[in-house]
Design an enzyme around this catalytic site. Sequence first.
Site, short mmCIF file in Angstrom:
data_model
loop_
_atom_site.label_atom_id
_atom_site.label_comp_id
_atom_site.label_asym_id
_atom_site.label_seq_id
_atom_site.Cartn_x
_atom_site.Cartn_y
_atom_site.Cartn_z
N ALA C 70 0.14 4.47 7.04
CA ALA C 70 -0.94 5.20 7.70
C ALA C 70 -0.48 5.75 9.05
CB ALA C 70 -2.15 4.30 7.89
N ASN C 108 -10.05 4.48 0.75
CA ASN C 108 -9.26 3.45 0.10
C ASN C 108 -9.74 3.16 -1.32
OD1 ASN C 108 -7.79 3.15 2.44
ND2 ASN C 108 -7.72 0.92 2.28
N LEU C 133 -0.59 1.11 2.86
CA LEU C 133 -1.34 1.69 1.74
C LEU C 133 -0.43 2.52 0.84
CD1 LEU C 133 -4.09 2.04 0.38
CD2 LEU C 133 -4.59 3.90 1.97
N GLU C 165 -4.77 -4.13 0.89
CA GLU C 165 -5.34 -2.84 0.52
C GLU C 165 -4.75 -2.39 -0.82
OE1 GLU C 165 -4.56 -0.12 3.70
OE2 GLU C 165 -5.92 -1.13 5.08
#
Lengths: 297, 297, 297, 297, 297, 297
Positions: C70, C108, C133, C165
């Site tokens: 991210a 997500n 992620l 995640e």
Amino acid sequence: MGQNNSLSNRILYQVKGKISIITLNQPDKLNALGGDDYTYLAKLMEKSNKDPSTVITLINSSGRYFSSGADYKFIKKYHELINDKKNDEKEIERQNDRFWFNDFIPRNSYLTDCFINHGKIIVACLNGPAIGLSAAMVALSDIIYSKNDDTFLLYPFTKIGLVTEGSTSYSLLLRLGLSRTNEALLLSKPIYNKDLVSCGFVNKCYNMDDYNKKDQVEVNKSTEKFNELILNELSDSVKFLNGDSIKDIKKLINSNIRLYYNSANSKEVIQGYKKWLTGVPQRQFINLANKNIKHKL
Amino acid sequence: MGQNNSLSNRILYQVKGKISIITLNQPDKLNALGGDDYTYLAKLMEKSNKDPSTVITLINSSGRYFSSGADYKFIKKYHELINDKKNDEKEIERQNDRFWFNDFIPRNSYLTDCFINHGKIIVACLNGPAIGLSAAMVALSDIIYSKNDDTFLLYPFTKIGLVTEGSTSYSLLLRLGLSRTNEALLLSKPIYNKDLVSCGFVNKCYNMDDYNKKDQVEVNKSTEKFNELILNELSDSVKFLNGDSIKDIKKLINSNIRLYYNSANSKEVIQGYKKWLTGVPQRQFINLANKNIKHKL
Amino acid sequence: MGQNNSLSNRILYQVKGKISIITLNQPDKLNALGGDDYTYLAKLMEKSNKDPSTVITLINSSGRYFSSGADYKFIKKYHELINDKKNDEKEIERQNDRFWFNDFIPRNSYLTDCFINHGKIIVACLNGPAIGLSAAMVALSDIIYSKNDDTFLLYPFTKIGLVTEGSTSYSLLLRLGLSRTNEALLLSKPIYNKDLVSCGFVNKCYNMDDYNKKDQVEVNKSTEKFNELILNELSDSVKFLNGDSIKDIKKLINSNIRLYYNSANSKEVIQGYKKWLTGVPQRQFINLANKNIKHKL
Amino acid sequence: MGQNNSLSNRILYQVKGKISIITLNQPDKLNALGGDDYTYLAKLMEKSNKDPSTVITLINSSGRYFSSGADYKFIKKYHELINDKKNDEKEIERQNDRFWFNDFIPRNSYLTDCFINHGKIIVACLNGPAIGLSAAMVALSDIIYSKNDDTFLLYPFTKIGLVTEGSTSYSLLLRLGLSRTNEALLLSKPIYNKDLVSCGFVNKCYNMDDYNKKDQVEVNKSTEKFNELILNELSDSVKFLNGDSIKDIKKLINSNIRLYYNSANSKEVIQGYKKWLTGVPQRQFINLANKNIKHKL
Amino acid sequence: MGQNNSLSNRILYQVKGKISIITLNQPDKLNALGGDDYTYLAKLMEKSNKDPSTVITLINSSGRYFSSGADYKFIKKYHELINDKKNDEKEIERQNDRFWFNDFIPRNSYLTDCFINHGKIIVACLNGPAIGLSAAMVALSDIIYSKNDDTFLLYPFTKIGLVTEGSTSYSLLLRLGLSRTNEALLLSKPIYNKDLVSCGFVNKCYNMDDYNKKDQVEVNKSTEKFNELILNELSDSVKFLNGDSIKDIKKLINSNIRLYYNSANSKEVIQGYKKWLTGVPQRQFINLANKNIKHKL
Amino acid sequence: MGQNNSLSNRILYQVKGKISIITLNQPDKLNALGGDDYTYLAKLMEKSNKDPSTVITLINSSGRYFSSGADYKFIKKYHELINDKKNDEKEIERQNDRFWFNDFIPRNSYLTDCFINHGKIIVACLNGPAIGLSAAMVALSDIIYSKNDDTFLLYPFTKIGLVTEGSTSYSLLLRLGLSRTNEALLLSKPIYNKDLVSCGFVNKCYNMDDYNKKDQVEVNKSTEKFNELILNELSDSVKFLNGDSIKDIKKLINSNIRLYYNSANSKEVIQGYKKWLTGVPQRQFINLANKNIKHKL
């Protein structure tokens, strides 16, 4: 081997001590199995399951291949059927349906069930490559030994236009992990001995090299030695083990996975049947046969 | 070590920073554990679980073996019991039943539960072989380190006439894969360090060789160094980690598997109890003891 | 690359034969992905899923990193928000909540769902490290190839004070085994290419070494070659495969695992959102940023 | 009834045709069961399970209550223990722990397992109310008949400060539905016959009214008639049924639920044990006893 | 009620003894809930969950309807959006996407999660009909009481062109059985109070008739009495119950079902989002609105 | 009806609006179904499944019985087989095996699969009793309506020496609850309309009484009216429903249960086949036939 071509000669059944031995015995055909052979194999699995004297069901083979998979004779049958009934498409369709409905569904679901719900230790001895439904049975065995690096497993279902057979949509996931399963099942890639050993699918490779691989006699002999070696080791291992404990522990282990195995079995046979109805796999088999399938698959 | 043979000396409990340390501390007995030891180990697991200051529960041992499994004194007890009550078979049966019912069932199911439902990171340091119920606890740890290639795990349940303990009918399947699990549990074969590393059961092997393996002092010292090394590395690792995140992520991971762990636990303790009732495992233990069990198992 | 910084330039979408290709195209940023990028990636996954002409969705990247995870711009935003509203704590809390509620949760859960329920073969080409992620999406791909030993996966959730995640609380368990998963997720340790290969997570490593790793141009080029090589091999592989079989077999395989994937997805997004509400991960990100995060993570 | 107070008189065991009959035989005590009674009940379940001549295990009772649950004598014991050791709190704690560890855990987990894994049709005849662990065994029976509307089931675990027993955290969910289960288990509300019939928990109510409910003799007699009636009907039913089919179909049905039953069993016994360790349930029992517990529960 | 139309007035929150009370307080709007209301409801569920003083979360409402479901204002918004941007179809699509992506997904998945993972006893008091997402929350409550036969639940997802919300694809199956679930979800049929009582979905109906149903004042008052009555009964019930036992038993019960609840949640929100993207449900809502939707739904 | 006894006349197929209608059309035979009929029914299920114009698959029947189950002609065949081959027991065994292997396994597993994996709403109209495999198909339907209290379901597998068919080992558990399932499957007891309604298995009973039940013409007519009534109501219901929503919601609901359905299917067909191999069910059928089976079953 060979003159007497009865079922009981094509697949041998013996009992030695606490071990039932099932042997694929058509080395000249690379142990390709016809429909009747698979059903007979299932019956032998049941016979072994009921034998009160044994604890292990040992499945081995002969010659160069463990089993090159389903025999292609049935495709010929289908082909001839098409030629015979040229003008009656409905009749062709009807006969095709009956053929796969009455033969394919029961054979595959019964054979798979006989492995899934077997009560003894199933040991598979991979003397060489296994393909298709035969390779699926290997993946349903409890313990697997291989002879050398010539071994591979091949599940060419996407190549032929079929779906997975023998509950491989679950058994491979369980044993090869997701990445390798996807490559094997979605891309029809062979899984070679080295990978089978490194991921623990094969318990042990005996590295018995055939230095002159084209020499059929040498290969046959070394396979026999391989089989003998395993039989002796297992006989030793099992001597001091408690048969009831083995049976009970196998049940405990399998209680974690049987639901998935059984569910895969019923979905696969029906979806497989529907694929055969379309005629696609039949054509694909014929195409491949014309292109020297042995090397391509 | 040793004079004071109280429980709290046989298994040590310390807290260093964010790490609770449980140490098997009977190197001279190869850390064989009696019934009370296992229960005490469970209590220490709970103690650690409740300690608000720590994030990791580190289990290590001393000397040559991580733990040679259940102590054999209880077999002697049973043997003497038989001799004492020679003429009263019913009474022997009754006392045998009570012994296993009131001791075996709660101990195994509680100890297993304490590992399955532990909220912190369980790290096991394999300084050497682990056998039986002790090896089952290793298989319920989250992260596992080994000292060198002398390490192995052994689950000899089929050799003794028992069933699996400590939820190994599920934990091994999850961690070793099906083929290796079958060999380990059905054939009672040891799983050696190399395989434990290659299949990812052991996270890392420290390769700390004891050049003179017969020198007890050298071995003890190198085990201490091994323990220290891991403690230091973990202390470093955990320094910058968020304790709540760890707890929550462990719960997320475990939600996928806890149902199977718990189910295995209850089935195994009751089936195990029934095996002991038959008297078979007791006799098997005595037989093995007479044949110098240390080398055979 | 670069001048035109629109979404469709930051992530490329092409179709070549039976293969849809999604390419992360910001090598200078190490393919760090902002919120919009992740959502756009999800949209491209859906686009590919609906394209009747393709069978494989190939995801590759550019330069040195597959994706460093991210992008940190959003932290700045949050920081500025705090400074802007210094005197109104309630308003800060409200805006923080809205930010994570309306952006984090849908992004997500949607992105994860697009991978979990994708109907084609997802192939990920790891040209280099993947973090957070992005690394979670790799773990949801079907087949994974890596360029060389510089590759690693990193899931630093416990370092930042988050929870897992992208359904990694299940996907890693499934693919890395329990021990490695615990180290990766609980201790935030990177998993290096060698381990990824040995446990079968990576199907094949191409061992394409960049001899001068600091030379950005060389690295970019070799990544392009890596991508090209895989594209060519896959094009060959897929030429003779039956698309319907692939789709049906993927469904059969996934029917064993989808329940767990989906459940993890919903739990993770809500628990993650609650973590962000506390402000802890934000502070942690800023701390790490101040300490030259690139090397620490 | 009565004089001879041995276990085999407190719980009777008979075989009539294809039916094993287990009878709770302490009507004057409302068939409250002590620890030994529960264990003996489990042993009789196993005895019936092994009897090759029967197909049904029929559990009935005597007098007004099916079973008022656990006998309270054990609380007295605990109370006296406290008084005896007034000055040694550690010793009290130790003895309390041992008491629940060695008695409670094995009794509950074994009894529950004997019902869960029983191979024959378990029929329970509810002549009147059932409470606590006894009521849990009713919920683990296959077929349930009730005498009249005086019947109810009561699971007062939240009233006593315990957790569920006998896998009721799953069995009630399965049989009463979620809403009723929550009221029964979370609010400790009795479930009356009418609801048990309407939700299908009770297969059939025989509506045998005792017009003078205070007349113990009348009640005893009508319970005997109730038991006889069911026995006769079952004998008729089972006459033409195939025993192997029954066994196999029961296995098929149970394969859907056994995992949940077993998992509940192991979690409940350990969590229950931990509750007893706190001393809360003991105090609660004594409080309730002082307030005429019969009406309050 | 009414003048002050802030969130905290639209949904009230009180604590009385061991009970947190959440009250839908817009009787004039039939307690239709806007997006913000649903999110606020979720926040109140969390607030109650964290309150150490209470054991029960009681959800009741006001007036004639428990809740007529989602408020239709948002459709107007969408309609106006279309009119405003008449010439820019791409922009409409983009804004529509953003609207449902950033609002619908997090709201539904968060609200559902707050009910699924709530630690206290959720009691819902159905003073009248509940529709749509509101009715889904009722189906996620633990214990449900109804006022009289005017009550019904309605899940009109197939009427609007949506998919199930609030995990109803699992919760209804669990609580209504398969046949009734199919009628309710596939045919969008209301489930009336009588059926809700007979299948045990509603624990108890209080049969408080409003003789003059058109008299809003009478209805409001009788709903208040209904709420009061339940509050008093619950206060009595809970007085003697052990809070820890309740919490632990709820966890044990939920461990059997939470996986399915969570999985349904993530699938439903993403599939629902995709439905809204098509524009079909929006058009359907407007159509229905034009045809006096109150009577048709 | 009648003269033309082709398959397409024995089971009718029509499409009316959004509804495919499959009608059992042999009222004089009480709609007993031969092997070919069951297979043809499966093919019609598939035909309906593929029809893009319909949303509901409505299965109704004619006359007094929905279906009295499997036709007994096949027993005659078997009987004659025995007589023909009196002296060749091996040949009898072989032919018996082939008969059940090639006919029973594929028919049952395919038919069951066609119901389990059907994508539309399956509505069954119970004009009267259903028995055996036919009753199993009713239990696999989504929505069920009954004509009056003469209706019952009967699963006489333990009476005939078989195991459950058509996944009833799971479907009944899901729909009747455990107690009723055990009575129905283990004791072969019929489940009458009143119970089917009260437990929600039947969605609605139309209470259309035939005052003169012996008057075949009256019964036939009232069944036709019953079928018409349902068709009209369904046509109305479905008019305003969104077909895609229905399909998607059905998938969501079924994702909770399909694993169990499929697993039951594969286990039941193989275990059933093994029962037939023993010859027991055949003898039992003949015995029952001699005793006027119509009344006894």
